[in-house]
Design an enzyme around this catalytic site. Structure first.
Site, PDB file in Angstrom:
ATOM      1  N   GLU A 112      26.288  53.964  34.733  1.00 59.39           N
ATOM      2  CA  GLU A 112      27.402  53.664  35.644  1.00 59.39           C
ATOM      3  C   GLU A 112      27.338  54.605  36.832  1.00 59.39           C
ATOM      4  O   GLU A 112      26.970  55.764  36.682  1.00 59.39           O
ATOM      5  CB  GLU A 112      28.750  53.929  34.948  1.00 59.39           C
ATOM      6  CG  GLU A 112      29.144  52.902  33.945  1.00 59.39           C
ATOM      7  CD  GLU A 112      30.321  53.386  33.096  1.00 59.39           C
ATOM      8  OE1 GLU A 112      30.953  54.403  33.450  1.00 59.39           O
ATOM      9  OE2 GLU A 112      30.578  52.741  32.077  1.00 59.39           O
ATOM     10  N   LYS A 114      28.822  57.232  39.261  1.00 57.79           N
ATOM     11  CA  LYS A 114      29.891  58.211  39.110  1.00 57.79           C
ATOM     12  C   LYS A 114      30.653  58.264  40.435  1.00 57.79           C
ATOM     13  O   LYS A 114      30.272  58.969  41.360  1.00 57.79           O
ATOM     14  CB  LYS A 114      29.289  59.575  38.774  1.00 57.79           C
ATOM     15  CG  LYS A 114      30.303  60.619  38.409  1.00 57.79           C
ATOM     16  CD  LYS A 114      29.595  61.873  37.891  1.00 57.79           C
ATOM     17  CE  LYS A 114      30.590  62.969  37.601  1.00 57.79           C
ATOM     18  NZ  LYS A 114      31.395  63.349  38.771  1.00 57.79           N
ATOM     19  N   ASP A 116      33.182  59.302  43.084  1.00 57.88           N
ATOM     20  CA  ASP A 116      33.749  60.631  43.301  1.00 57.88           C
ATOM     21  C   ASP A 116      35.225  60.516  43.661  1.00 57.88           C
ATOM     22  O   ASP A 116      35.600  60.432  44.826  1.00 57.88           O
ATOM     23  CB  ASP A 116      32.973  61.326  44.423  1.00 57.88           C
ATOM     24  CG  ASP A 116      33.173  62.826  44.401  1.00 57.88           C
ATOM     25  OD1 ASP A 116      33.765  63.333  43.422  1.00 57.88           O
ATOM     26  OD2 ASP A 116      32.743  63.490  45.354  1.00 57.88           O
ATOM     27  N   TYR A 221      36.422  52.354  34.053  1.00 59.86           N
ATOM     28  CA  TYR A 221      35.159  52.619  33.365  1.00 59.86           C
ATOM     29  C   TYR A 221      35.306  52.705  31.855  1.00 59.86           C
ATOM     30  O   TYR A 221      34.351  53.028  31.160  1.00 59.86           O
ATOM     31  CB  TYR A 221      34.445  53.851  33.922  1.00 59.86           C
ATOM     32  CG  TYR A 221      35.260  55.130  33.990  1.00 59.86           C
ATOM     33  CD1 TYR A 221      35.776  55.716  32.844  1.00 59.86           C
ATOM     34  CD2 TYR A 221      35.477  55.755  35.213  1.00 59.86           C
ATOM     35  CE1 TYR A 221      36.500  56.885  32.911  1.00 59.86           C
ATOM     36  CE2 TYR A 221      36.204  56.934  35.288  1.00 59.86           C
ATOM     37  CZ  TYR A 221      36.712  57.492  34.137  1.00 59.86           C
ATOM     38  OH  TYR A 221      37.432  58.649  34.207  1.00 59.86           O
ATOM     39  N   LYS A 307      24.143  64.476  38.024  1.00 59.70           N
ATOM     40  CA  LYS A 307      24.695  64.594  39.375  1.00 59.70           C
ATOM     41  C   LYS A 307      23.595  64.761  40.410  1.00 59.70           C
ATOM     42  O   LYS A 307      22.572  65.381  40.146  1.00 59.70           O
ATOM     43  CB  LYS A 307      25.681  65.774  39.437  1.00 59.70           C
ATOM     44  CG  LYS A 307      26.947  65.486  38.618  1.00 59.70           C
ATOM     45  CD  LYS A 307      27.866  66.678  38.557  1.00 59.70           C
ATOM     46  CE  LYS A 307      28.812  66.701  39.725  1.00 59.70           C
ATOM     47  NZ  LYS A 307      29.828  67.778  39.564  1.00 59.70           N
ATOM     48  N   CYS A 401      40.049  72.512  80.364  1.00 61.33           N
ATOM     49  CA  CYS A 401      39.476  71.237  79.953  1.00 61.33           C
ATOM     50  C   CYS A 401      38.050  71.098  80.487  1.00 61.33           C
ATOM     51  O   CYS A 401      37.819  71.278  81.676  1.00 61.33           O
ATOM     52  CB  CYS A 401      40.340  70.092  80.469  1.00 61.33           C
ATOM     53  SG  CYS A 401      39.631  68.478  80.134  1.00 61.33           S
ATOM     54  N   CYS A 404      38.299  68.002  83.222  1.00 61.79           N
ATOM     55  CA  CYS A 404      39.051  68.053  84.476  1.00 61.79           C
ATOM     56  C   CYS A 404      39.413  69.475  84.891  1.00 61.79           C
ATOM     57  O   CYS A 404      39.925  69.693  85.984  1.00 61.79           O
ATOM     58  CB  CYS A 404      40.320  67.212  84.375  1.00 61.79           C
ATOM     59  SG  CYS A 404      41.544  67.902  83.254  1.00 61.79           S
ATOM     60  N   CYS A 419      44.389  68.641  76.374  1.00 60.97           N
ATOM     61  CA  CYS A 419      44.456  68.582  77.827  1.00 60.97           C
ATOM     62  C   CYS A 419      45.648  67.686  78.160  1.00 60.97           C
ATOM     63  O   CYS A 419      45.757  66.580  77.650  1.00 60.97           O
ATOM     64  CB  CYS A 419      43.171  67.979  78.400  1.00 60.97           C
ATOM     65  SG  CYS A 419      43.325  67.492  80.123  1.00 60.97           S
ATOM     66  N   CYS A 424      42.920  62.792  83.494  1.00 61.99           N
ATOM     67  CA  CYS A 424      41.689  63.482  83.113  1.00 61.99           C
ATOM     68  C   CYS A 424      40.580  62.444  82.865  1.00 61.99           C
ATOM     69  O   CYS A 424      40.767  61.509  82.091  1.00 61.99           O
ATOM     70  CB  CYS A 424      41.968  64.289  81.847  1.00 61.99           C
ATOM     71  SG  CYS A 424      40.519  64.962  81.060  1.00 61.99           S
TER      72      CYS A 424
HETATM   73 ZN   LIG Z   1      41.192  67.156  81.057  1.00 60.23          ZN
END
Ligand SMILES: [Zn+2]
Length: 658
Positions: A112, A114, A116, A221, A307, A401, A404, A419, A424
């Site tokens: 099967e 596994k 997670d 399972y 694993k 930024c 800009c 920003c 921008c």
């Molecule tokens: Zn900006």
């Protein structure tokens, strides 16, 4: 020199610390593989030196997810751990050992995937889900029935009336996880670490509406039922036929070679799966053989988890750059020396936010370990400080930024840098890309490179400008043929007829995703209804919480945004709500909803009815066609009975929708 006793104590303390973080706060402080390695090292030392055995060693107890907020329920059969290994050699030895324990018998196995996620036990009685319990400490678990009920793939009702228990894994698909994290990042919050931790945290939420929004999945399972089946594989098939989602790609294996081939196949192919898989589980198929093999103090002898090593690679961070998103959130990105990982060449890794850079301690020029956990962009998991280049500098987040140049800042309660300049260029580009994207206005023939061109040539400064593009303007662009230009114009024209939710989503109002946009669109006759709607009224709309209401107000309180949407209206874009009647299989039928439904919020149920032409009313009268009654239905149900109105349950309702 280090003593053995000292080493053992050190390992125990380390593992205790990791356990506390993982089970207490849902945080992984180390990679799974590293944890397993430490754990196995401790196990080996303790075996070799029984004189240092101790009842409070972490190897003597199973992990526990118990929290104080939920009622405790004992498991009828303990939910034991599974022995696990990363080595094929161990796996082969395991098969050989079992064969020696059962001489002369044919052994078959079930392989099967596994998944997670987080283990959960579901108890069914009279064909209905009675209770859902987490693994807890293996003996008792937390009862999380209301949360588990929201998992849509779990059947509400099955045609099998004996009392039975189904065990399986609650998990999150990569798609659900990515969507959730996009929302977190866009709204300036810290993103979740990985799908498994997020699933664990989600099952323990107090608000099952929020659980429902996060879209968990389930894979069964195991079936515990004395009256049923002689083998595990038969039971899996029975579960699947009864409507349970079972672990996909399970396979009956008849030899050691089969087992190894199954493990190797999925080590490669798991990367194509839409959900996280961290290994495979191999179980002895026959129940009588399982019984003969028995269990050790911690784990059954007839099952082992193999694993997989996580896909990771070592490379160098050449530069840490910043990316400006459509709402102005500035995200750091590591530009890497190209490295091959899980089938692709990787040049970038995400660092999420500037707090993450501090947490990792990563600097430009550092060698780092990157991992790909199914998300599209890999992440940096560890800095190899021993390989650090002398003279490297601690990384400083930008103050301006990168697009800009305006000063960056934070909103109260957020970790993200932003920003705040509305014009921008990078924000503009990202918001246009979002507007034309499939889940928004779906203007298929405009991709990122055309967006860039349009901005560069000044043809477009905001989303409304798209609707003033003409064939001539487009063919004037470099590399734009007549055919392409015609396609672009056609797809823009088509988008004018989109339903309002696509536009609302496309505008990029903070926290309003595709789903919330749909709900809003059902509640307004025209977009202008939102210009003045007070927060109290917005909050009354199901699933629109106070934070979303605030965000909608912030957006439409700005005159420039109202001007934009009015301009879209005058250019022919649909701004009418979706609540207008539809023709469908429920046309002319009036429903009243009462009580709590398992698979639907009241909002969602109304949506489904209205999408099929039906109407939803708040009170029961002789004109009501159906009363849909969920759990704890109240006076409306009594009234329905007294007026002789047809009452349906959720199962019947789901059938009507199909
Ligand atoms: Zn900006």
């Amino acid at each position: 020199m280090e003593t053995t006793a000292g080493k053992i104590e050190e390992l125990r303390n380390l593992i205790r610390k990791y356990d506390a973080a993982y089970y207490g706060r849902g945080e992984s402080l180390v990679a799974d593989q590293e944890y397993d390695a430490l754990y196995n090292e401790l196990l080996k030392l303790e075996k070799a030196h029984p004189e240092y055995a101790s009842a409070d060693s972490p190897t003597m107890r199973v992990g526990s997810d118990l929290t104080k907020e939920f009622p405790k329920v004992p498991h009828s059969v303990p939910m034991m751990s599974i022995d696990n290994t990363y080595s094929e050699e161990d796996l082969q030895e395991w098969v050989e050992r079992l064969q020696r324990s059962l001489p002369g018998q044919n052994l078959s196995f079930v392989g099967e995937l596994k998944v997670d996620g987080v283990a959960a036990s579901l108890i069914f009685e009279n064909g209905k889900l009675l209770r859902a319990v987490t693994r807890g400490n293996g003996t008792i678990g937390d009862e999380v029935t209301a949360n588990v009920r929201t998992i849509k793939s779990i059947p509400l009702k099955v045609d099998y009336s004996s009392l039975f228990e189904v065990r399986g894994e609650a998990y999150m698909t990569f798609q659900a996880f990515t969507k959730l994290n996009e929302n977190y990042i866009e709204s300036g919050q810290k993103p979740m670490q990985n799908p498994r931790n997020t699933t664990a945290g989600t099952l323990k939420l107090q608000d099952s509406h929020e659980v429902s929004r996060r879209n968990l999945s389930f894979a069964a399972y195991s079936l515990l039922d004395e009256k049923h089946g002689r083998s595990h594989f038969e039971n899996l098939q029975f579960l699947s036929e009864s409507g349970f989602p079972t672990v996909k790609h399970s396979s009956l294996l008849h030899s050691k070679e089969d087992v190894l081939a199954y493990c190797r196949k999925w080590e490669k192919e798991r990367h194509q799966l839409p959900f996280p898989v961290d290994g495979v589980v191999i179980k002895v198929d026959s129940f009588s053989q399982q019984k003969d093999l028995g269990t050790t103090a911690k784990a059954p002898r007839w099952v082992i988890a193999y694993k997989y090593q996580p896909e990771s690679a070592i490379t160098q961070v050449e530069k840490i750059e910043a990316n400006v998103g459509r709402t102005g959130v500035v995200t750091p990105i590591a530009r890497l020396s190209p490295v091959f990982l899980a089938g692709t060449t990787i040049k970038n890794a995400t660092l999420h936010n500037y707090d993450e850079i501090v947490r990792l301690g990563v600097r430009e020029g550092d060698y780092v370990q990157i991992e790909k956990g199914g998300e599209i962009i890999p992440k940096v998991v560890k800095v190899l400080t021993e390989k650090r280049i002398p003279g490297s500098q601690i990384f400083q987040p930008p103050s301006n930024c990168p697009s800009c140049g305006s000063l960056l800042g934070k909103l109260e309660g957020e970790v993200a840098l932003r920003c705040f300049n509305r014009s921008c260029p990078d924000q503009l580009k990202a918001s246009l890309e979002h507007f034309v994207s499939r889940s928004a206005m779906d203007i298929r023939h405009i991709g990122p490179s055309l967006v860039e061109h349009l901005l560069q040539w000044g043809l477009v400064k905001n989303v409304a400008d798209l609707y003033e593009l003409t064939f001539d303007k487009l063919t004037g662009l470099e590399r734009m043929g007549n055919k392409s230009a015609a396609n672009v114009i056609e797809s823009i024209e088509k988008s004018k007829y989109n339903s309002l939710d696509k536009l609302l989503h496309g505008l990029g109002i903070r926290m309003i995703g595709a789903q919330s946009a749909k709900i809003l669109a059902y509640h307004v006759a025209d977009i202008s209804d939102l210009y003045e709607m007070p927060p109290e009224s917005l909050e009354k709309i199901d699933t629109i919480g106070s934070a979303m209401a605030h965000s909608i107000r912030m957006y439409f309180d700005r005159e420039e945004n109202r001007t934009l949407t009015e301009r879209l209206r005058s250019l022919g874009v649909n701004v009418k709500g979706t609540s207008a009647p539809v023709e469908g299989k429920l046309s002319g039928k009036t429903f009243v909803l009462t009580g709590t439904l398992a698979h639907f919020t009241r909002e969602k149920a109304s949506e489904e009815i209205e999408a099929r032409g039906g109407k939803v009313s708040g009170s029961v009268s002789r004109k009501t066609d159906f009363v849909l009654a969920g759990e704890d239905a109240g006076s409306k149900l009594e009234k329905a009975h007294s007026l002789g109105v047809t009452v349906i349950d959720e199962v019947e309702f789901e059938r009507m929708l199909q």
